[in-house]
Design a protein around this motif. Structure first.
Motif, PDB file in Angstrom:
ATOM      1  N   UNK A 149       1.280  -1.033   0.137  1.00  0.00           N
ATOM      2  CA  UNK A 149      -0.249   0.173   0.046  1.00  0.00           C
ATOM      3  C   UNK A 149       0.614   1.461  -0.120  1.00  0.00           C
ATOM      4  N   UNK A 150       1.731   1.477   1.124  1.00  0.00           N
ATOM      5  CA  UNK A 150       2.412   2.409   0.788  1.00  0.00           C
ATOM      6  C   UNK A 150       3.345   2.894  -0.568  1.00  0.00           C
ATOM      7  N   UNK A 151       3.345   1.976  -1.199  1.00  0.00           N
ATOM      8  CA  UNK A 151       4.477   2.102  -2.734  1.00  0.00           C
ATOM      9  C   UNK A 151       3.206   3.304  -3.496  1.00  0.00           C
ATOM     10  N   UNK A 152       1.485   2.450  -3.664  1.00  0.00           N
ATOM     11  CA  UNK A 152       0.604   3.359  -4.033  1.00  0.00           C
ATOM     12  C   UNK A 152       0.361   4.669  -3.454  1.00  0.00           C
ATOM     13  N   UNK A 153       0.697   4.654  -2.003  1.00  0.00           N
ATOM     14  CA  UNK A 153       0.575   5.800  -1.806  1.00  0.00           C
ATOM     15  C   UNK A 153       0.985   7.104  -2.195  1.00  0.00           C
ATOM     16  N   UNK A 154       3.103   6.458  -2.233  1.00  0.00           N
ATOM     17  CA  UNK A 154       3.958   7.668  -2.492  1.00  0.00           C
ATOM     18  C   UNK A 154       3.961   7.931  -4.019  1.00  0.00           C
ATOM     19  N   UNK A 155       3.293   6.644  -4.803  1.00  0.00           N
ATOM     20  CA  UNK A 155       2.806   7.038  -5.812  1.00  0.00           C
ATOM     21  C   UNK A 155       2.095   7.939  -6.865  1.00  0.00           C
ATOM     22  N   UNK A 156       0.377   7.986  -5.887  1.00  0.00           N
ATOM     23  CA  UNK A 156      -0.408   9.210  -5.896  1.00  0.00           C
ATOM     24  C   UNK A 156       0.252  10.481  -5.193  1.00  0.00           C
ATOM     25  N   UNK A 157       1.087  10.368  -4.486  1.00  0.00           N
ATOM     26  CA  UNK A 157       1.766  11.910  -3.841  1.00  0.00           C
ATOM     27  C   UNK A 157       2.708  12.625  -5.063  1.00  0.00           C
ATOM     28  N   UNK A 158       3.605  11.178  -5.329  1.00  0.00           N
ATOM     29  CA  UNK A 158       4.857  11.875  -6.446  1.00  0.00           C
ATOM     30  C   UNK A 158       3.365  12.494  -7.904  1.00  0.00           C
ATOM     31  N   UNK A 159       2.205  12.043  -8.387  1.00  0.00           N
ATOM     32  CA  UNK A 159       0.985  12.309  -9.011  1.00  0.00           C
ATOM     33  C   UNK A 159       0.630  14.027  -8.624  1.00  0.00           C
ATOM     34  N   UNK A 160       1.121  14.308  -7.875  1.00  0.00           N
ATOM     35  CA  UNK A 160       0.321  15.010  -7.066  1.00  0.00           C
ATOM     36  C   UNK A 160      -1.005  15.589  -6.341  1.00  0.00           C
ATOM     37  N   UNK A 161      -1.140  14.673  -5.618  1.00  0.00           N
ATOM     38  CA  UNK A 161      -2.003  14.354  -5.116  1.00  0.00           C
ATOM     39  C   UNK A 161      -1.615  14.271  -2.984  1.00  0.00           C
ATOM     40  N   UNK A 162      -3.000  14.493  -2.138  1.00  0.00           N
ATOM     41  CA  UNK A 162      -2.156  14.765  -0.669  1.00  0.00           C
ATOM     42  C   UNK A 162      -2.835  13.622  -0.780  1.00  0.00           C
ATOM     43  N   UNK A 163      -1.568  12.971   0.874  1.00  0.00           N
ATOM     44  CA  UNK A 163      -2.127  11.720   1.631  1.00  0.00           C
ATOM     45  C   UNK A 163      -1.930  12.086   2.542  1.00  0.00           C
ATOM     46  N   UNK A 164      -3.251  12.029   3.645  1.00  0.00           N
ATOM     47  CA  UNK A 164      -2.518  11.848   4.808  1.00  0.00           C
ATOM     48  C   UNK A 164      -2.696  10.428   5.913  1.00  0.00           C
ATOM     49  N   UNK A 165      -1.968  10.145   6.058  1.00  0.00           N
ATOM     50  CA  UNK A 165      -2.276   8.685   6.919  1.00  0.00           C
ATOM     51  C   UNK A 165      -2.186   8.896   8.731  1.00  0.00           C
ATOM     52  N   UNK A 166      -3.089   8.061   8.865  1.00  0.00           N
ATOM     53  CA  UNK A 166      -3.459   7.627  10.495  1.00  0.00           C
ATOM     54  C   UNK A 166      -3.740   6.400  11.003  1.00  0.00           C
ATOM     55  N   UNK A 167      -2.956   6.032  11.994  1.00  0.00           N
ATOM     56  CA  UNK A 167      -3.414   5.120  12.576  1.00  0.00           C
ATOM     57  C   UNK A 167      -4.606   5.142  13.623  1.00  0.00           C
ATOM     58  N   UNK A 168      -4.669   3.585  14.102  1.00  0.00           N
ATOM     59  CA  UNK A 168      -6.274   3.496  14.452  1.00  0.00           C
ATOM     60  C   UNK A 168      -6.578   4.717  15.738  1.00  0.00           C
ATOM     61  N   UNK A 169      -5.280   4.951  16.074  1.00  0.00           N
ATOM     62  CA  UNK A 169      -4.897   6.613  17.513  1.00  0.00           C
ATOM     63  C   UNK A 169      -4.072   6.587  17.916  1.00  0.00           C
ATOM     64  N   UNK A 170      -3.795   7.817  17.982  1.00  0.00           N
ATOM     65  CA  UNK A 170      -2.744   8.476  19.063  1.00  0.00           C
ATOM     66  C   UNK A 170      -1.440   9.264  17.569  1.00  0.00           C
ATOM     67  N   UNK A 171      -0.085   8.673  17.860  1.00  0.00           N
ATOM     68  CA  UNK A 171       0.465   9.134  16.707  1.00  0.00           C
ATOM     69  C   UNK A 171       0.995   8.178  15.928  1.00  0.00           C
ATOM     70  N   UNK A 172       1.045   8.019  14.891  1.00  0.00           N
ATOM     71  CA  UNK A 172       1.242   7.375  13.941  1.00  0.00           C
ATOM     72  C   UNK A 172       2.953   6.827  13.894  1.00  0.00           C
ATOM     73  N   UNK A 173       3.462   5.367  13.701  1.00  0.00           N
ATOM     74  CA  UNK A 173       4.590   5.080  13.981  1.00  0.00           C
ATOM     75  C   UNK A 173       5.428   4.625  15.309  1.00  0.00           C
TER      76      UNK A 173
END
Length: 245
Positions: A71-95
């Motif tokens: 999924x990450x590779x697809x999200x990177x491709x979308x961002x490089x194509x000009x889209x704004x990607x927001x990432x959220x985890x279940x709750x709290x701070x991702x990572x």
């Protein structure tokens, strides 16, 4: 000068979300979600409820531990194509014991500087609520489930002279408290932070032995953060015999 780091085309935002109380989200986080073309979420059902609270209707993409690599590779491709990607985890701070690291790493490899939007975290809540010394502390995430590796991890915690924070499932809490008493020591100081920011928020504090006795047979519910201070002295206390006259 633009204060928000972006790639030449799109952008990737790593957004902290509430861990229980839906009011615990920053205006900046809501703004980033509102501007996103795609919201990548660890749990789309949970995130859809958060979006609904703020009357946001977004394209949701599932991104969790079992599909994160592809999924990450697809999200990177979308961002490089000009889209704004927001990432959220279940709750709290991702990572933080949650997905997000792979997205950040691959974004950097692709020349995209992720926009980090901070907020609430179960870990930082526990640091403040534990009542234990936290000038120095460490975080071990979830302990291994397999007994050999789990015992080794507890021995490593026992060797530390600072407060250690871990996450634990309610189904293993009784076992964990007994393990702390047996491996780290009955006098180890412990705080259990349960259901942080939620209706039944609770913080239990005491020695490992005291908490074992106090919670024996308890039907644990809700997510827990456990703080363990194995050291024999707290910050600011003098070692016996070390005071010079």
């Amino acid at each position: 000068m633009n204060d928000t780091p972006n790639s030449p085309s799109g952008s990737i935002s790593i957004i902290s979300t509430p861990i229980g109380n839906m009011k615990d989200i920053t205006p900046r986080a809501v703004e980033a979600l509102a501007q996103a073309d795609i919201v990548a979420a660890e749990d789309t059902r949970r995130s859809s409820k958060l979006l609904a609270v703020h009357n946001l209707h977004k394209r949701l993409v599932s991104c969790h531990v079992y599909n994160e690599h592809r999924t990450v590779l697809s999200l990177i491709e979308s961002a490089l194509a000009g889209q704004k990607i927001a990432f959220v985890s279940d709750a709290g701070t991702p990572c933080i014991s949650d997905p997000g690291f792979l997205l950040v790493r691959e974004a950097l490899k692709s020349g995209i500087e992720p926009q980090i939007i901070p907020g609430v975290s179960a870990l930082t809540f526990a640091v403040a609520a534990s009542g234990l010394p936290v000038e120095k502390f460490s975080f071990h995430g979830f302990l291994p489930v397999k007994q050999g590796r789990r015992h080794k991890a507890l021995l490593e915690i026992a060797a530390e002279n600072k407060t250690v924070f871990i996450f634990e499932s309610p189904y293993r809490m009784e076992k964990l408290l007994n393990e702390i008493a047996d491996v780290i020591g009955k006098d180890a100081k412990v705080a259990v932070i349960r259901e942080a920011t939620k209706l039944h928020e609770e913080v239990l504090r005491g020695t490992a032995e005291e908490l074992v006795q106090k919670t024996s047979g308890r039907n644990w519910k809700g997510e827990c953060v456990v703080a363990i201070y194995p050291g024999r002295k707290e910050e600011g206390e003098e070692e016996d015999g070390n005071t010079e006259e």
